[in-house]
Design a protein around this motif. Structure first.
Motif: not given
Length: 79
Positions: A8-13, A30-34, A45-46
């Motif tokens: 998982l990768a999270v991109v926040i502007s 991250r918690e939702a993915f876990r 890869d999300y």
């Protein structure tokens, strides 16, 4: 990916707000993915890039992840 597990990768502007708000959004993602990792297809890869103004609750993010993963798999099967 060829790892046999999903990543998982999270991109926040910065448009999401200050650092505290952005970090909260990242933690929710991250918690939702876990919590729904076992329901998602493996070896993908999300990358999550939430839109500004969207509902950012844990349940909404989990539902979105599951819905989008179904679309991804169906597109891969159609190729």
């Amino acid at each position: 990916n060829n790892l046999g597990r999903s990543r998982l990768a999270v991109v926040i502007s910065r448009r999401h707000g200050n650092a505290v708000r952005r970090n909260r959004v990242k933690r929710l993602c991250r918690e939702a993915f876990r919590t729904c990792r076992d329901k998602l297809p493996q070896s993908y890869d999300y990358i999550i890039n939430p839109r500004v103004g969207m509902e950012l609750s844990l349940e909404a993010i989990k539902r979105s992840l599951q819905d989008l993963s179904v679309q991804i798999v169906s597109e891969q099967e159609n190729k």
